[in-house]
Motif scaffolding. Structure first.
Motif, PDB file in Angstrom:
ATOM      1  N   LEU A  27      -7.459 -12.678  52.661  1.00  0.00           N
ATOM      2  CA  LEU A  27      -6.642 -11.473  52.497  1.00  0.00           C
ATOM      3  C   LEU A  27      -6.154 -10.937  53.840  1.00  0.00           C
ATOM      4  O   LEU A  27      -5.023 -10.473  53.949  1.00  0.00           O
ATOM      5  CB  LEU A  27      -7.432 -10.397  51.754  1.00  0.00           C
ATOM      6  N   LEU A  28      -7.001 -11.013  54.847  1.00  0.00           N
ATOM      7  CA  LEU A  28      -6.605 -10.581  56.185  1.00  0.00           C
ATOM      8  C   LEU A  28      -5.425 -11.419  56.684  1.00  0.00           C
ATOM      9  O   LEU A  28      -4.443 -10.890  57.201  1.00  0.00           O
ATOM     10  CB  LEU A  28      -7.795 -10.684  57.146  1.00  0.00           C
ATOM     11  N   GLY A  29      -5.515 -12.719  56.497  1.00  0.00           N
ATOM     12  CA  GLY A  29      -4.414 -13.593  56.892  1.00  0.00           C
ATOM     13  C   GLY A  29      -3.172 -13.371  56.049  1.00  0.00           C
ATOM     14  O   GLY A  29      -2.049 -13.360  56.562  1.00  0.00           O
ATOM     15  N   LEU A  30      -3.358 -13.160  54.774  1.00  0.00           N
ATOM     16  CA  LEU A  30      -2.238 -12.955  53.863  1.00  0.00           C
ATOM     17  C   LEU A  30      -1.468 -11.681  54.188  1.00  0.00           C
ATOM     18  O   LEU A  30      -0.250 -11.624  54.029  1.00  0.00           O
ATOM     19  CB  LEU A  30      -2.766 -12.904  52.428  1.00  0.00           C
ATOM     20  N   THR A  31      -2.155 -10.658  54.674  1.00  0.00           N
ATOM     21  CA  THR A  31      -1.523  -9.357  54.932  1.00  0.00           C
ATOM     22  C   THR A  31      -1.057  -9.193  56.375  1.00  0.00           C
ATOM     23  O   THR A  31      -0.492  -8.147  56.710  1.00  0.00           O
ATOM     24  CB  THR A  31      -2.491  -8.211  54.607  1.00  0.00           C
ATOM     25  N   ALA A  32      -1.241 -10.177  57.218  1.00  0.00           N
ATOM     26  CA  ALA A  32      -0.986 -10.039  58.661  1.00  0.00           C
ATOM     27  C   ALA A  32       0.427  -9.584  59.002  1.00  0.00           C
ATOM     28  O   ALA A  32       0.623  -8.904  59.998  1.00  0.00           O
ATOM     29  CB  ALA A  32      -1.295 -11.353  59.383  1.00  0.00           C
ATOM     30  N   ILE A  33       1.400  -9.932  58.201  1.00  0.00           N
ATOM     31  CA  ILE A  33       2.793  -9.625  58.553  1.00  0.00           C
ATOM     32  C   ILE A  33       3.318  -8.365  57.873  1.00  0.00           C
ATOM     33  O   ILE A  33       4.471  -7.995  58.070  1.00  0.00           O
ATOM     34  CB  ILE A  33       3.722 -10.815  58.214  1.00  0.00           C
ATOM     35  N   TYR A  34       2.496  -7.710  57.083  1.00  0.00           N
ATOM     36  CA  TYR A  34       2.972  -6.576  56.295  1.00  0.00           C
ATOM     37  C   TYR A  34       2.626  -5.231  56.923  1.00  0.00           C
ATOM     38  O   TYR A  34       1.683  -5.106  57.687  1.00  0.00           O
ATOM     39  CB  TYR A  34       2.373  -6.623  54.885  1.00  0.00           C
ATOM     40  N   GLN A  35       3.419  -4.222  56.516  1.00  0.00           N
ATOM     41  CA  GLN A  35       3.176  -2.822  56.855  1.00  0.00           C
ATOM     42  C   GLN A  35       3.197  -2.027  55.544  1.00  0.00           C
ATOM     43  O   GLN A  35       3.553  -2.560  54.494  1.00  0.00           O
ATOM     44  CB  GLN A  35       4.272  -2.284  57.771  1.00  0.00           C
ATOM     45  N   PHE A  36       2.850  -0.738  55.615  1.00  0.00           N
ATOM     46  CA  PHE A  36       2.854   0.089  54.413  1.00  0.00           C
ATOM     47  C   PHE A  36       4.202   0.083  53.702  1.00  0.00           C
ATOM     48  O   PHE A  36       4.256   0.147  52.478  1.00  0.00           O
ATOM     49  CB  PHE A  36       2.443   1.531  54.735  1.00  0.00           C
ATOM     50  N   LYS A  37       5.290  -0.013  54.444  1.00  0.00           N
ATOM     51  CA  LYS A  37       6.610   0.002  53.812  1.00  0.00           C
ATOM     52  C   LYS A  37       6.841  -1.221  52.926  1.00  0.00           C
ATOM     53  O   LYS A  37       7.746  -1.240  52.104  1.00  0.00           O
ATOM     54  CB  LYS A  37       7.714   0.130  54.854  1.00  0.00           C
ATOM     55  N   PHE A 161       0.053   4.393  66.682  1.00  0.00           N
ATOM     56  CA  PHE A 161      -0.667   5.250  67.616  1.00  0.00           C
ATOM     57  C   PHE A 161      -1.044   4.542  68.912  1.00  0.00           C
ATOM     58  O   PHE A 161      -1.087   5.154  69.967  1.00  0.00           O
ATOM     59  CB  PHE A 161      -1.922   5.845  66.957  1.00  0.00           C
ATOM     60  N   MET A 162      -1.331   3.255  68.811  1.00  0.00           N
ATOM     61  CA  MET A 162      -1.723   2.512  70.010  1.00  0.00           C
ATOM     62  C   MET A 162      -0.565   1.672  70.547  1.00  0.00           C
ATOM     63  O   MET A 162      -0.717   0.970  71.530  1.00  0.00           O
ATOM     64  CB  MET A 162      -2.951   1.656  69.709  1.00  0.00           C
ATOM     65  N   ARG A 163       0.571   1.729  69.851  1.00  0.00           N
ATOM     66  CA  ARG A 163       1.811   1.067  70.269  1.00  0.00           C
ATOM     67  C   ARG A 163       1.689  -0.456  70.399  1.00  0.00           C
ATOM     68  O   ARG A 163       2.376  -1.073  71.210  1.00  0.00           O
ATOM     69  CB  ARG A 163       2.352   1.661  71.573  1.00  0.00           C
ATOM     70  N   LEU A 164       0.791  -1.047  69.622  1.00  0.00           N
ATOM     71  CA  LEU A 164       0.679  -2.503  69.595  1.00  0.00           C
ATOM     72  C   LEU A 164       1.867  -3.059  68.817  1.00  0.00           C
ATOM     73  O   LEU A 164       2.176  -2.587  67.720  1.00  0.00           O
ATOM     74  CB  LEU A 164      -0.637  -2.937  68.931  1.00  0.00           C
ATOM     75  N   LYS A 165       2.539  -4.030  69.377  1.00  0.00           N
ATOM     76  CA  LYS A 165       3.679  -4.638  68.699  1.00  0.00           C
ATOM     77  C   LYS A 165       3.182  -5.417  67.480  1.00  0.00           C
ATOM     78  O   LYS A 165       2.134  -6.066  67.523  1.00  0.00           O
ATOM     79  CB  LYS A 165       4.424  -5.573  69.645  1.00  0.00           C
ATOM     80  N   LEU A 166       3.948  -5.338  66.414  1.00  0.00           N
ATOM     81  CA  LEU A 166       3.566  -6.031  65.182  1.00  0.00           C
ATOM     82  C   LEU A 166       3.446  -7.532  65.404  1.00  0.00           C
ATOM     83  O   LEU A 166       2.581  -8.188  64.826  1.00  0.00           O
ATOM     84  CB  LEU A 166       4.560  -5.719  64.073  1.00  0.00           C
ATOM     85  N   ARG A 167       4.289  -8.078  66.238  1.00  0.00           N
ATOM     86  CA  ARG A 167       4.209  -9.508  66.562  1.00  0.00           C
ATOM     87  C   ARG A 167       2.865  -9.839  67.206  1.00  0.00           C
ATOM     88  O   ARG A 167       2.225 -10.834  66.882  1.00  0.00           O
ATOM     89  CB  ARG A 167       5.358  -9.875  67.503  1.00  0.00           C
ATOM     90  N   ASP A 168       2.409  -8.986  68.123  1.00  0.00           N
ATOM     91  CA  ASP A 168       1.125  -9.212  68.792  1.00  0.00           C
ATOM     92  C   ASP A 168      -0.036  -9.095  67.797  1.00  0.00           C
ATOM     93  O   ASP A 168      -1.003  -9.851  67.876  1.00  0.00           O
ATOM     94  CB  ASP A 168       0.934  -8.227  69.949  1.00  0.00           C
ATOM     95  N   TRP A 169       0.058  -8.137  66.869  1.00  0.00           N
ATOM     96  CA  TRP A 169      -0.978  -7.978  65.841  1.00  0.00           C
ATOM     97  C   TRP A 169      -1.035  -9.226  64.963  1.00  0.00           C
ATOM     98  O   TRP A 169      -2.108  -9.726  64.649  1.00  0.00           O
ATOM     99  CB  TRP A 169      -0.724  -6.729  64.998  1.00  0.00           C
ATOM    100  N   ASN A 170       0.132  -9.739  64.571  1.00  0.00           N
ATOM    101  CA  ASN A 170       0.178 -10.935  63.749  1.00  0.00           C
ATOM    102  C   ASN A 170      -0.448 -12.122  64.480  1.00  0.00           C
ATOM    103  O   ASN A 170      -1.228 -12.878  63.900  1.00  0.00           O
ATOM    104  CB  ASN A 170       1.617 -11.255  63.339  1.00  0.00           C
ATOM    105  N   ILE A 171      -0.117 -12.269  65.755  1.00  0.00           N
ATOM    106  CA  ILE A 171      -0.684 -13.381  66.529  1.00  0.00           C
ATOM    107  C   ILE A 171      -2.202 -13.241  66.634  1.00  0.00           C
ATOM    108  O   ILE A 171      -2.942 -14.210  66.423  1.00  0.00           O
ATOM    109  CB  ILE A 171      -0.031 -13.470  67.926  1.00  0.00           C
ATOM    110  N   PHE A 172      -2.682 -12.042  66.933  1.00  0.00           N
ATOM    111  CA  PHE A 172      -4.127 -11.818  67.032  1.00  0.00           C
ATOM    112  C   PHE A 172      -4.807 -12.065  65.691  1.00  0.00           C
ATOM    113  O   PHE A 172      -5.783 -12.811  65.600  1.00  0.00           O
ATOM    114  CB  PHE A 172      -4.417 -10.390  67.515  1.00  0.00           C
ATOM    115  N   ASN A 173      -4.293 -11.424  64.646  1.00  0.00           N
ATOM    116  CA  ASN A 173      -4.876 -11.529  63.307  1.00  0.00           C
ATOM    117  C   ASN A 173      -4.880 -12.985  62.844  1.00  0.00           C
ATOM    118  O   ASN A 173      -5.913 -13.503  62.400  1.00  0.00           O
ATOM    119  CB  ASN A 173      -4.044 -10.651  62.355  1.00  0.00           C
TER     120      ASN A 173
END
Length: 191
Positions: A27-37, A161-173
């Motif tokens: 589920l963590l991998g499946l949701t990596a590219i999504y946001q609340f919107k 809040f921490m200004r992490l880019k979504l691309r960076d979050w996806n790569i980390f996740n």
């Protein structure tokens, strides 16, 4: 507690139990590219996963399929690894792409095979095996939605809040999920 509540709780606990980390990792991998919107789209993806594993639960309950548990325990981290790798490809980074629904449905079949052994043990000798599928499946779905909500909340905090880019979050996740999946594949190697 009635049977519906019992099997709902068992489904919910089965998906949220940290001993079953493979489901949470998927589920963590499946949701990596999504946001609340993207919540509505993500709900469709998670439901596709639930449909996939429910199909294999039904087939197992009917004794249509019988699986080698060791092979399934290996294939589950394979699905996690593939999901993490797809997240890193351009086609896998589009939250509106139907590929993710297909992946969730297909890999839900594999994860359902893992659920089937648990479900058989849980209902062994009980005449109402079929009556427990709905509450068990609903419990799994609610547990998945809770996990997805928490991942989206973490994503929102990191991004807004921490200004992490979504691309960076996806790569980390995706890297984290893929790395743990490789470790689990080594641990469950059936050959």
């Amino acid at each position: 507690m009635n049977d519906f509540e019992l099997y709902f709780r068992l489904g919910y606990e089965h998906i949220t139990d940290l001993n079953g980390m493979d489901h949470i990792l998927f589920l963590l991998g499946l949701t990596a590219i999504y946001q609340f919107k993207h919540w509505g789209r993500l709900l469709g993806v998670v439901t596709a996963f639930t449909v996939g594993h429910t199909v294999t639960l039904v087939l197992a309950a009917m004794d249509v399929i019988s699986v080698n548990a060791g092979l399934v325990e290996f294939l589950i981290p394979v699905t996690i690894l593939i999901t993490g790798l797809v997240n890193l490809m351009p086609v896998g980074q589009n939250p509106k792409n139907n590929l993710r629904i297909f992946i969730a449905l297909l890999f839900g079949l594999v994860h359902g095979l893992g659920f089937s052994n648990f479900y058989r043990m849980m209902t062994m000798g009980d005449a109402d095996t079929w009556g427990y599928l709905l509450p068990f499946g609903l419990g799994v779905e609610v547990g998945q939605l809770l996990i997805v909500f928490l991942v989206l909340l973490i994503t929102a905090i990191l991004h807004n809040f921490m200004r992490l880019k979504l691309r960076d979050w996806n790569i980390f996740n995706s890297g984290l999920v893929s790395g743990i999946a490789v470790y689990l594949m080594i641990q469950t190697w059936p050959f």
